[in-house]
Scaffold this active site. Structure first.
Site, short mmCIF file in Angstrom:
data_model
loop_
_atom_site.label_atom_id
_atom_site.label_comp_id
_atom_site.label_asym_id
_atom_site.label_seq_id
_atom_site.Cartn_x
_atom_site.Cartn_y
_atom_site.Cartn_z
N GLU A 132 36.74 50.61 -4.90
CA GLU A 132 37.11 49.45 -3.80
C GLU A 132 35.87 48.89 -3.37
O GLU A 132 34.79 49.33 -3.87
CB GLU A 132 37.65 50.30 -2.52
CG GLU A 132 36.82 51.41 -1.92
CD GLU A 132 37.57 51.97 -0.57
OE1 GLU A 132 38.95 51.79 -0.72
OE2 GLU A 132 36.99 52.65 -0.04
N ASP A 172 32.37 50.13 6.97
CA ASP A 172 32.47 48.88 6.10
C ASP A 172 31.50 47.65 6.54
O ASP A 172 31.87 46.63 6.82
CB ASP A 172 34.10 48.21 6.36
CG ASP A 172 35.20 49.35 5.79
OD1 ASP A 172 34.76 50.19 5.01
OD2 ASP A 172 36.15 49.41 6.51
#
Length: 306
Positions: free
Chosen positions: A179, A6
């Site tokens: 996402e 991430d």
């Protein structure tokens, strides 16, 4: 950077700020070069309480500068209720240098649905928030929602769905997922780039919505969804599950770079996610051309101006 799931990079003048999921704390790196982030100065800027709604599973932090103040958005929960207790929390720092000053917790963003991966962008002098929200189980795991913000931690109006998993490539790994949204602006266009499928799947990949710069971003009809991934695995180069990306530029501003995580072997699992960077180009129609994920075994030229 390994591990580095991430990843997020924010360039402020001549300094790069970097964050990645550490799960039990929020760390911030800074560096004068994009390629040198892993060796840059690092500081833990926030540690969660032992108990509470944001005490566990700190994921996907992003640092942004809004109206001269620094904000960090991150996902967390209490470790007990699973997906449906996830919220996006906000920290604020008024210091000019985010390595200084105090990080004040502003609570969680008042999203209509439980969710994760919150990001912000400005458009026509207004601030907007996009996140991956839950609420339609079992049809899909998460969809992308957008809402206007009255300040950097408070939404007003409805949470409007812009994208949900509908193609096969968005449903790999056992769940249907949209996402990791991030906004890219260029060539009088808006590109809402996101990740699809499960992050541990080889076929985790990047999708894109496109709108004109004058669009009403809260109206889904202004957005066009690419039917195919715009960045996906390369078995030839040994890169699997590329996604959850951000964007930045070279020190001299002449090059655009994508920052993303990927897995170095097939079915390697999410624990092997590492941060990668590579330069990307633009097509004649003004849309980004991210190319193919590059092998880590082949050296790349450092960003221009380093």
């Amino acid at each position: 950077m390994d591990p580095g799931p991430d990843p997020w990079v924010y360039k402020d003048n001549s300094t790069y700020y970097f964050m990645t999921t550490r799960r039990n704390r929020l760390d911030l790196w800074k560096s004068s070069t994009l390629s040198g982030i892993a060796n840059g100065e690092c500081k833990t800027i926030w540690t969660p309480p032992q108990e509470g709604i944001n005490s566990k599973n700190l994921w996907a932090p992003e640092i942004h500068k809004v109206n001269g103040k620094w904000y960090v958005y991150f996902t967390a929960n209490d470790g007990k209720g699973g997906d449906m207790t996830r919220k996006i929390f906000v920290l604020e720092n008024t210091a000019q240098d985010p390595f200084k000053g105090e990080w004040l917790e502003r609570g969680f963003v008042n999203t209509e649905y439980p969710g994760l991966d919150g990001t912000v962008f400005e458009h026509k002098d207004k601030l907007y928030f996009v996140y991956a929200g839950y609420g339609n189980f079992p049809n899909y795991g998460s969809a992308l929602y957008i809402a206007e913000m009255v300040n950097p931690w408070t939404l007003i109006g409805s949470n409007v769905m812009l994208s949900k998993p509908e193609y096969e490539w968005e449903m790999q790994g056992g769940m249907a997922i949209n996402e990791g949204p991030v906004m890219l602006k260029r060539n009088n266009k808006l590109f809402l780039v996101y990740s699809a499928s499960t992050t541990w799947s080889d076929d985790y990949s990047i999708g894109m919505l496109t709108a004109a710069a004058e669009a009403d971003v809260l109206d889904p009809t202004f957005w066009t969804k690419s039917p195919n991934p715009v960045f996906k695995k390369s078995e030839e180069n040994g890169v699997f599950a590329p996604g959850h990306n951000g964007f930045t530029q070279s020190p001299d501003g002449t090059e655009d770079w994508i920052v993303y995580h990927a897995i170095p072997e097939s079915e390697g699992g999410s624990n092997l996610r590492s941060t990668r960077i590579q330069k990307f180009e633009w097509k004649e129609d003004g849309t980004p051309d991210f190319g193919v994920p590059l092998s880590t075994a082949v050296p790349i030229k450092v960003p221009s101006g380093e």
